[in-house]
Design a protein around this motif. Sequence first.
Motif, mmCIF file in Angstrom:
data_model
loop_
_atom_site.group_PDB
_atom_site.id
_atom_site.type_symbol
_atom_site.label_atom_id
_atom_site.label_comp_id
_atom_site.label_asym_id
_atom_site.label_seq_id
_atom_site.Cartn_x
_atom_site.Cartn_y
_atom_site.Cartn_z
ATOM 1 N N SER A 137 0.870 -1.188 0.000
ATOM 2 C CA SER A 137 0.000 0.000 0.000
ATOM 3 C C SER A 137 0.902 1.231 0.000
ATOM 4 N N GLY A 138 0.305 2.403 -0.170
ATOM 5 C CA GLY A 138 1.097 3.633 -0.130
ATOM 6 C C GLY A 138 1.771 3.797 1.228
ATOM 7 N N THR A 139 1.028 3.513 2.268
ATOM 8 C CA THR A 139 1.563 3.596 3.631
ATOM 9 C C THR A 139 2.789 2.695 3.766
ATOM 10 N N ASP A 140 2.616 1.463 3.328
ATOM 11 C CA ASP A 140 3.652 0.441 3.407
ATOM 12 C C ASP A 140 4.928 0.901 2.670
ATOM 13 N N SER A 143 0.422 17.628 5.347
ATOM 14 C CA SER A 143 0.655 16.474 4.463
ATOM 15 C C SER A 143 -0.007 15.199 4.985
ATOM 16 N N TYR A 144 -0.139 14.220 4.102
ATOM 17 C CA TYR A 144 -0.612 12.892 4.487
ATOM 18 C C TYR A 144 0.278 11.847 3.824
ATOM 19 N N HIS A 145 0.796 10.908 4.629
ATOM 20 C CA HIS A 145 1.682 9.882 4.078
ATOM 21 C C HIS A 145 1.233 8.466 4.414
ATOM 22 N N GLY A 146 0.073 8.330 5.061
ATOM 23 C CA GLY A 146 -0.413 6.979 5.322
ATOM 24 C C GLY A 146 -0.877 6.783 6.751
ATOM 25 N N ILE A 191 8.621 14.633 1.214
ATOM 26 C CA ILE A 191 7.692 15.608 0.632
ATOM 27 C C ILE A 191 6.554 14.924 -0.117
ATOM 28 N N GLU A 192 5.393 15.507 0.025
ATOM 29 C CA GLU A 192 4.271 15.176 -0.852
ATOM 30 C C GLU A 192 4.382 16.260 -1.920
ATOM 31 N N PRO A 193 4.861 15.951 -3.123
ATOM 32 C CA PRO A 193 5.301 17.007 -4.050
ATOM 33 C C PRO A 193 4.200 17.997 -4.410
ATOM 34 N N VAL A 246 10.358 11.354 -1.977
ATOM 35 C CA VAL A 246 9.179 11.914 -2.636
ATOM 36 C C VAL A 246 8.034 10.894 -2.599
ATOM 37 N N ASP A 247 6.947 11.300 -1.984
ATOM 38 C CA ASP A 247 5.754 10.456 -1.895
ATOM 39 C C ASP A 247 4.891 10.714 -3.130
ATOM 40 N N GLU A 248 4.947 9.767 -4.074
ATOM 41 C CA GLU A 248 4.184 9.903 -5.333
ATOM 42 C C GLU A 248 2.938 9.031 -5.313
ATOM 43 N N VAL A 249 2.486 8.682 -4.111
ATOM 44 C CA VAL A 249 1.347 7.758 -4.028
ATOM 45 C C VAL A 249 0.129 8.315 -4.764
ATOM 46 N N LEU A 250 -0.111 9.610 -4.602
ATOM 47 C CA LEU A 250 -1.261 10.212 -5.292
ATOM 48 C C LEU A 250 -0.866 10.812 -6.644
ATOM 49 N N GLY A 277 1.906 4.134 -5.137
ATOM 50 C CA GLY A 277 0.749 3.335 -4.701
ATOM 51 C C GLY A 277 -0.409 3.619 -5.640
ATOM 52 N N LYS A 278 -1.588 3.618 -5.111
ATOM 53 C CA LYS A 278 -2.822 3.974 -5.827
ATOM 54 C C LYS A 278 -2.797 3.634 -7.332
ATOM 55 N N GLY A 279 -2.415 4.609 -8.174
ATOM 56 C CA GLY A 279 -2.471 4.461 -9.625
ATOM 57 C C GLY A 279 -1.515 3.416 -10.185
HETATM 58 C C1 LIG Z 1 0.225 11.232 -0.718
HETATM 59 C C2 LIG Z 1 -0.252 9.961 -0.073
HETATM 60 N N1 LIG Z 1 0.652 9.159 0.512
HETATM 61 C C3 LIG Z 1 0.282 7.999 1.099
HETATM 62 C C4 LIG Z 1 -1.038 7.602 1.135
HETATM 63 C C5 LIG Z 1 -1.420 6.314 1.783
HETATM 64 O O1 LIG Z 1 -1.669 5.341 0.814
HETATM 65 P P1 LIG Z 1 -2.527 4.056 1.167
HETATM 66 O O2 LIG Z 1 -3.900 4.529 1.486
HETATM 67 O O3 LIG Z 1 -2.461 3.191 -0.056
HETATM 68 O O4 LIG Z 1 -1.873 3.385 2.331
HETATM 69 C C6 LIG Z 1 -2.017 8.418 0.541
HETATM 70 C C7 LIG Z 1 -3.430 8.054 0.590
HETATM 71 O O5 LIG Z 1 -4.345 8.800 0.340
HETATM 72 C C8 LIG Z 1 -1.608 9.643 -0.073
HETATM 73 O O6 LIG Z 1 -2.503 10.453 -0.655
#
Ligand SMILES: Cc1ncc(COP(=O)(O)O)c(C=O)c1O
Length: 433
Positions: A106-109, A133-136, A204-206, A237-241, A266-268
Amino acid sequence: MILNKKNVNLFKELIISERPLNIVVDRIEEDKFIDVEGNQYMDLTSGYGVVNIGWKNKQLLETIHQQTNKMAFSPPWLATNEAIDLANTLISISPNSLKKCCKTLSGTDANETIFKAINCYTEKKGVISYNYSYHGGLHFALSLSDSLRYKFPKHATSKDIHLVDPPYCYRCKYNKTPDTCNLECMHSILQLLETRNDISSICIEPILGSAGVIIPPVAYYEQLKEICNQYNIFMVVDEVLTGFGRIGKMTACALYNINPAAISYGKGISSGYIAISAALLNAKLSDALSNYEDVSSSLSWSPLACKVAKANIDIIIKNNLCTNAAIMGFYFLENLKELFIKYCYENIGEVRGIGLLIGVEIVKTKLCKEEHPLLVKKFIITALKKGLFVCASWDFSTIIFMPVLSITRKEINHSLKIIEEVLITITRNRVSY
Ligand SMILES: Cc1ncc(COP(=O)(O)O)c(C=O)c1O
């Protein structure tokens, strides 16, 4: 509403979940959600920035079918061609600095894994991250997030995390405009690096998504890159979103020309067809992590998940979804601006976006700039009643639009019609919000 209401209550009794709406979805038909009572909903959230290629993509469904028949799962200590293919693809679409992949779920992972690797490399525990910011949702990733502002659960690691303000130009603390800005918001980062010797990295969440689509200027990252080099700290760099086309490029790193020490995806990466994510590391970090046993999840990077992610990325590339996101995003943004100006001019703080990640920040008045969560909630609930899913920032300061990247002009026009109806409904007869 009988079935929906009954089942939502049951859901809430049995499952801990984020803010469930009062509907229970059953299936997707012709790109629309159908709830248990047969009502239809068009989705402008792509499942919170997940379903980049769109719903029920035939090619991907066929890939799932074939790979499930071939081999869905294999033990984590065995190599598979599916994993090799995915790793090669991820490395090829990522900045040159990144050499190896970690298998995550997952993105968190993925974020947790990057900081595990940094801890293997250095004794320094300090990390700089952004307010907003949000990282998980797990231990370390949650500490990196702005848990004070967003009421996330308490966690133990926060003493090593130093939250600084991102370049949130609309709410610039230094009262600067783009013309007068000298990147004053960089000072808090510099001050930390000058006064502490325990900082290993900055996360960073870019483009800050869940905060309401905060888009830093290019010059900001130019300077941040220099600072990271100068002080010898890892840029994560957190590219999850932002990854996989959401912002009109494959990654935000490509947009800002960043060569980071690590990236989380993650996600996409699989458009939600299966759970998978990835952390990519530079040579220093991957060597450091390789000194230890791999303790990733038994479920991560199954052959099925790898095949799905690889096919998903191929579809994004083959169908030019990055370009579509850039073109459709611009069209959507311009039309949203027009509509919001027409119906609630005084309540628009800012309409901003990049690709198909668009935020409309709503305020009580243009002058006071006070946030107006009530009006944002009203917009979302009214849209839902009219058959449209729209989401918001964590604090309901900003309405967020992030549809699937395959969206067409016709579908955008249809959404805009419903959005106009929503705006007419919520602004009709009002004295003042
Ligand atoms: C920038 C960012 N990083 C990490 C996460 C966490 O990802 P996940 O929900 O897959 O654990 C999210 C979820 O919204 C996110 O937007």
